[in-house]
Structures are given as C-alpha cells and as structure tokens.
Design an enzyme around this catalytic site. Structure first.
Site, short mmCIF file in Angstrom:
data_model
loop_
_atom_site.label_atom_id
_atom_site.label_comp_id
_atom_site.label_asym_id
_atom_site.label_seq_id
_atom_site.Cartn_x
_atom_site.Cartn_y
_atom_site.Cartn_z
N LYS A 542 25.02 30.51 29.59
CA LYS A 542 24.64 29.39 28.66
C LYS A 542 25.37 29.57 27.18
CE LYS A 542 20.16 30.06 29.02
NZ LYS A 542 20.64 31.11 29.88
N THR A 543 25.01 30.84 26.70
CA THR A 543 25.47 31.28 25.52
C THR A 543 27.03 31.38 25.26
OG1 THR A 543 23.68 32.92 25.19
CG2 THR A 543 25.48 33.24 23.84
N ASP A 596 20.59 29.82 19.69
CA ASP A 596 20.82 30.93 21.03
C ASP A 596 19.37 31.44 21.30
OD1 ASP A 596 22.03 31.90 23.09
OD2 ASP A 596 22.48 33.92 22.25
N ASP A 597 18.92 31.09 22.54
CA ASP A 597 17.51 31.54 23.12
C ASP A 597 16.59 30.88 22.04
OD1 ASP A 597 18.41 32.77 25.35
OD2 ASP A 597 18.57 34.90 24.41
N LYS A 624 15.69 16.28 14.81
CA LYS A 624 15.58 14.71 14.65
C LYS A 624 16.31 14.17 13.35
CE LYS A 624 11.39 14.28 15.61
NZ LYS A 624 10.18 13.72 16.01
N LYS A 699 27.32 36.01 34.35
CA LYS A 699 27.19 37.22 33.36
C LYS A 699 26.94 38.52 34.29
CE LYS A 699 25.08 38.94 29.09
NZ LYS A 699 23.87 38.39 28.12
#
Length: 731
Positions: A542-543, A596-597, A624, A699
């Site tokens: 994801k990162t 991240d995370d 938002k 990873k």
C-alpha cells in the site's frame, strides 16, 4: 474727471460686492447715457473697479472697502481722480486662478472648513461677473454663510498680457488654498493643480516589474492595483461622488521566501508618493511604558500634518510594517501582564480608522502567519485588502530565473545551452519559492566559480575567461537546494526502492483508478478535494503504491505524514502537525497529502480498544474540508491495514474512494514479481510460485527473494533455498 475723497462704505454688507460706490449724481456725470452702458467701470489712480450708485455716499466721495483701500494703498480722506473706463477686448480673461482663505483668521483650534469648488465657482461667477481684477487683488465674499478672502493668484488673457482683466462668462475659474492656511480644505473639480485634481499620476511613468526584480506575481499585482491604487488615479471629487474612501491598508501573507517584503519595498519605487517608512514589527516594541504606542504615533505624524495642511491634495504616505504578527497578535492572547501588545494593536486601529482617520496613508503589512493577526485589523476600512503571495507557477519560476541570471546574460557569463534549459529547470523546481530559486542560482554559480580555481594551488589567479555558468551547474545545484514545501521525491522513491511491478489485471485497474483521481484533481474545477483510502493486509504494498502515485503526479506540493515523524508527540502536537500540513497544502495550486498507516497516526491498539479521539476528529474535519481559496486543489491518500476499524471510527466514509490491495495469490502474479523485481529466472520463478500455496504479500516476497539470494551466494536463486527462507520468516 472729478477729484473725489476716499471714504468708508455706507454699509458693511456692500464690502462683499467688490464694487466701489458713488453718489447717483456723480455716477450720472461720469456716465451721462446709462442706457448705452451695460456696466459702469471706472479707474481710480489706474486701478479699474465696477462702480454702483448709493444715495448714502456724499457727492464728493468715492467709497471703497478696506481690502480695496489696502490693495490700492489709499488711506481715508485721500483725494483721487475717478475716470470712466471702457475695457478693450484684449482685457478679457480666458482663465483665472484664485487662492482661498477665511476672512477671519482667529479661529485657533477650529476644524478646517471644507469648500466645494464647483459651488464656489458658481457663486464667484454670479457675484463678480463683469468686474475688473488684477493679480494680487483681494476680494471679500460670503459663501454659504462663511466669509472668505479671495486673492487673484494668476490670470490668462485671450490676447497678450494686460495689467488687469475682465471677468466674462467664458472665463475658466479655478481655486487653490492660500499658502500656509490650515483653515480651509478644497474639494471638487475646480481645484487648481494638486493630486486631487486628477492632473498628477500616482505612478512614476512606465515601469516594469521584471526590471524591479519581481517575477511571477502578475495576478497579485493586478489585484493590488485594482483594489488599492485604481481609486487614487481619479480626482478626489469623483471619489466623493461615488461615496467611497481609498483603501488604507493591505496585508501580504504567504510562505516565507515568496516575495512579500520585496513587493512592499518595490511598490514605493513605482509610486509618486512620500518616501516609504519601512519598519520591522519587533522594532516597535519598547521597554518603557507607552514607548511602543509612541512609535506607532510617530509613523503617522507626517501624514497627519500634511493632511491637516493639504487635505485631499496631500501626497500618499506609505508605511511598510514587516513581521506584523510580532506586534499585532490577537488581543487577550498574550500571557504577560504588561498588555503592551494589546495597546499597540489599539493604537494602530485608532490611527488607521479612528475618529480622525487619515485618507492619505497606505499601510502595507506582511506576515507568514495571517491566523495570528487580530481580527479587528483585517476588516474593511483597515487592512481590508488581503493578498496571498504563494509559490510561483512555471511562468513565474521562469521569470525569477531570468531575473537572477540577467547580469550573467548581459555579461555573457552563461552558456546558450543553459539559457535554453531554463524551461526544463523551471519544470524541476515545482515547489520552490522565489528565495529558493535565488539560492539555486547561487549554488550553481558556486560550481562555476570553483571550476575556474586551481584547488591544489590557490595562489594562482582564477581564469576569468572560463567563468561561464553551464547547464550542468544548474542540474547539480538542484541536489544542493531543497525546497521547504513538499516531501522530497528521493524520500518517496525510497519507499519502493526494490522496484515497482505491475503484476496483474487487478493491480493495473487499481493504478488506472488512482491515475484518474490524480487527473481529476488536476483538471476539474468541481472537485477541489478528493481522497482515496488504500486498504489491505500488511506487506501488500500500500505504501509503495501511494508513494508511486505521489511521485508520478508531478504536483508541486507533496507531503507525507507518517507515525514515525510524530513519535513522542502529544495529541495536540500531532493535531498541530496535521493541521499545518493542510495549511501549507492550501498555499499551492495542486497539493497531495499522503497519510501512511492511519491507525498508527491515531494511536489505535486493538486491546481496549484505544485511539486518540482528538487526532481522529482532526482528520475527520480536515479530510472533508475543501481548500478555502478558489483554484486550489487537494488530493489526500491514506493507507490502512485494519479497514474494519476505519469503518467503525467513521474514517472510511470520509474518503471519496476506497480501493483494496490484496496479497499475491495467483502463481502468474508471483512469477511476474520474482522475475522483474526479484531478478529470478523464469524457470526458477515458476518453480517457486508452485511452492507458495497461501497468499503472500509482495513486500514479504521481495524480502525473501533477497534473503535467498544472499544465502545462495550467487545472483541465481536456488528454489530450495527460497523455500527454506520462507520457513525462516514464518510463512
């Protein structure tokens, strides 16, 4: 030609007509045919006057008011010769200029009387039509209940020059203040000369912002001109008819190094105004009680004095206040007991827009922290014009590069290749401020200077002929100068240093979706903010995906927020960091913030469960909120390994798009990754893929591949060793 004795007027009100008065019989003897003479003009010792009859005057007298006697240097009982006079055509006045003062000058401390010159001209023409006047002659007049002393200051004739002139219907009449008087203020279109008459431009001829060393701020200057200077070009009476006042103050705000102070200093060079007063905010502060307030009053003293003397025709006074947030903080926020800051704000408010507000000042304030300035200063009538000086766009960066290499170009100290490469350098400095671009040129110049010096023998004189800036110097300087705004691409690229492999259809669809979001933010005006949540198990990449999207977007501002940057921070400190990242992003036309995370950022642990509600609420609000300024766009990307927690906390609903990144399950996908990123042969990759029965993160797969390569001792990975390494990592 009778010889008559000078006497007093029979009535004081006749003094306001500027006529001399004779007995009816005396006037008849001078003008035996009154029907053929429309006006009775006589000369007394060579001075022409309009005459009239009054039965209260003795037959042997000619009566003059005190101003007439003083002008002609007559005393009472002086005997003078009175002669009928017919003014020749060359005596007709084409224009007349009159200075205005109060007849009674003993009104000490009284407020100056404001006089509309358009109405005064009508009354003057009605009262003194057909009269003969001379330069230096003084007239008394009753104008709307105010006794005025009018002095003929200047006259122009239709033909040649005469010692006296005849006021007729076509005579153009203008007025000016009497020299040194503070008792009257003139307004209207009949004011002679002065900036308020529309005859003097506020700008000093032609000017070029690039010649002044200002680049990339065309839109900002257009706004400043429209709001602050357009009204000052017009005559003051037109502005009064519109019912408005000039803008008295503007606030320049934005990131450091973008040219706020430079703009303020250069504005003074292009304006026809008094010498600007430039003061730093902290210089105002004084250790003595009342000292700070006294310095504020001193800044406005000259403008107050000139407005009292010249009124609407006073020249513009510019006061430049740098680092304004140092002295103009929100009142009541200082924790000291002195109250000095509050008093300074109050003093500044009263000077800009108090009871006796000035109309001949322009206060230019500059700050990096607009949020710290007291709200009362920012309302219309005070610092009403707010101009954000942000990061320059490509055109602006090119202008700034040309400005800082101008001397090199003129001296031919830069290669044509470097000049042609300026466009490419402008592309590579997307999130550079003006000051950072200047630093880039300095760094590049240092390479050129060093190249011409023999480091082994510094006693040798440098070779001046070889001192030429090259494109390679600029390229090397890009590595030296780091922009303050945005994450560095090298840091983001490090997040996928093991390679980036498009390993299957699902992955291609994910990347295509993310690229569409980037393009939508770039080109659509209807979505100023978009957000995407990348969810998936640990080690799924994801990162790396988020970092790749951030680098490839080419946005000028990219900021990565991760938990490792905030280790040991309190909840309020974390909120401050996140909020500041959004504030910085709002300053750039295109921005990307990468979280991240997210579960680590909000301190989530499943035991309890526990999380920081303060940080969570900050994210819920800011994710938002669209950028406050029109034309600014923001893309937020978040990653999480616990999507069910994000749903429970309400964060999933805040993101516009949610995308899943799964573990590698298909043997073809594993083979593709091992071949391209792990540098494994096709045959070995297929063998390894067959041994992997359960899903594995990309990873983890790449880490095991590198472990197996090291264990094998060669570049070729042994499938058996790979399997052993899989067991080693607990797969």
């Amino acid at each position: 030609m009778p010889i008559l004795q000078v006497g007093n007027l029979p009535s004081n009100r006749l003094a306001l007509t500027n006529k001399i008065y004779l007995n009816p019989s005396t006037l008849h003897s001078l003008f035996p045919n009154p029907e053929s003479t429309p006006t009775f003009i006589v000369t007394i010792a060579g001075h022409p006057f309009l005459a009239d009859s009054n039965p209260g005057v003795a037959p042997d007298e000619v009566t003059l008011n005190g101003l007439q006697r003083r002008f002609c240097q007559f005393s009472l009982s002086t005997r003078v010769e009175v002669v009928a006079f017919s003014p020749p055509p060359e005596c007709i006045l084409s224009a007349l200029q009159v200075s205005v003062d109060l007849l009674s000058k003993k009104q000490t401390g009284a407020k100056a009387r404001e006089i509309d010159t358009d109405r005064l001209m009508e009354d003057f023409r009605h009262t003194y039509m057909n009269q003969m006047v001379q330069v230096g002659q003084t007239l008394a007049m009753d104008f709307e209940g105010t006794k005025l002393e009018l002095t003929i200051a200047q006259n122009d004739f239709l033909e040649g020059q005469q010692p006296y002139g005849h006021i007729t219907g076509p005579t153009e009449i203008s007025f000016r203040k009497a020299q040194g008087t503070k008792l009257v203020q003139l307004s209207g279109s009949r004011v002679a000369g002065g900036s308020g008459g529309g005859g003097t431009s506020i700008f000093l001829g032609d000017f070029d912002f690039e010649k002044l060393g200002i680049g990339g701020l065309d839109a900002e200057f257009n706004k400043i001109f429209r709001r602050a200077f357009a009204s000052r070009i017009w005559p003051q009476h037109i502005i009064k008819q519109m019912g408005i006042t000039h803008v008295r103050g503007m606030l320049l705000y934005g990131p450091p190094g973008c040219g706020k102070t430079l703009i303020a200093r250069q504005i003074g060079k292009i304006l026809n105004s008094r010498e600007p007063k430039i003061v730093n905010g902290p210089e105002i502060l004084n250790k003595f009680v009342g000292g700070s307030e006294e310095k504020i009053r001193e800044l406005f003293a000259e403008a107050e004095k000139e407005q009292a003397e010249e009124g609407d025709h006073s020249m513009l006074h510019i006061i430049i206040l740098d680092e304004m947030d140092a002295i103009c903080k929100q009142r009541g926020t200082n924790r000291d007991s002195t109250g000095v800051s509050d008093s300074v704000v109050n003093q500044l408010l009263s000077k800009i827009d108090g009871v006796d507000s000035l109309n001949n000042i322009l206060l230019i304030g500059m700050t990096n922290r607009k949020d710290m300035i007291d709200d009362a200063l920012l309302r219309p009538g005070r610092l009403e014009l707010h101009v954000e000086i942000g990061l320059p766009d490509k055109k602006g960066r090119t202008q700034i590069l040309n400005i800082h290499t101008k001397n090199m170009q003129e001296a031919r100290r830069i290669t044509p290749e470097a000049l042609n490469g300026m466009d490419e350098i402008a592309n590579k400095t997307k999130n550079f401020s003006g000051a950072e671009i200047e630093g880039l040129i300095k760094a590049a110049t240092s390479y050129a200077l060093t190249r011409c010096v023999d480091v082994k023998d510094l006693s040798k004189p440098p070779d001046e002929k070889q001192l030429i800036l090259q494109l390679a110097d600029l390229e090397r300087a890009l590595e030296d100068v780091e922009p303050k705004f945005g994450a560095k691409s090298t840091e983001l690229k490090a997040l996928y240093r093991n390679g980036f492999v498009p390993y299957g259809e699902n992955f291609d669809y994910l990347m295509h979706t993310m690229e569409r979001l980037v393009e939508q933010v770039r080109s659509s005006n209807k979505t100023p903010i978009l957000s995407a949540l990348l969810r998936g198990p640990p080690s799924s990449g994801k990162t790396a995906v988020a970092a790749k999207i951030a680098v490839d977007s080419g946005f000028p501002f990219v900021r990565m927020i991760s938990a490792d940057e905030m280790i040991g921070y309190s909840e309020s400190s974390k909120c401050s960091v996140i909020h500041q990242a959004f504030l910085d992003a709002y300053k750039s036309p295109l921005s990307l913030i990468f979280f991240d995370d997210i579960e680590r950022i909000i301190d989530y642990v499943h035991i309890g469960p526990r999380f920081s509600n303060t940080v969570l609420q900050t994210l819920l609000v800011l994710l938002k909120k669209p950028p406050p300024d029109e034309g600014r766009r923001l893309l937020c990307i978040g990653t999480t390994s616990v999507p069910h927690v994000m749903e429970e906390l309400g964060l999933s609903n805040v993101f516009s798009v949610s995308q899943s990144i799964n573990l590698l399950e298909d043997a073809n996908e594993i083979t593709e990754v091992l071949q391209h990123a792990g540098q494994v042969s096709a045959e070995d990759a297929r063998k390894i893929a067959k041994t992997i029965k359960n899903p594995i993160g990309i990873k983890q797969l790449l880490m095991v591949a590198e472990m197996a390569r090291q264990a094998s001792g060669t570049d070729t990975i042994n499938p058996h060793v790979f399997v052993e390494c899989l067991h080693t990592v607990g797969y």
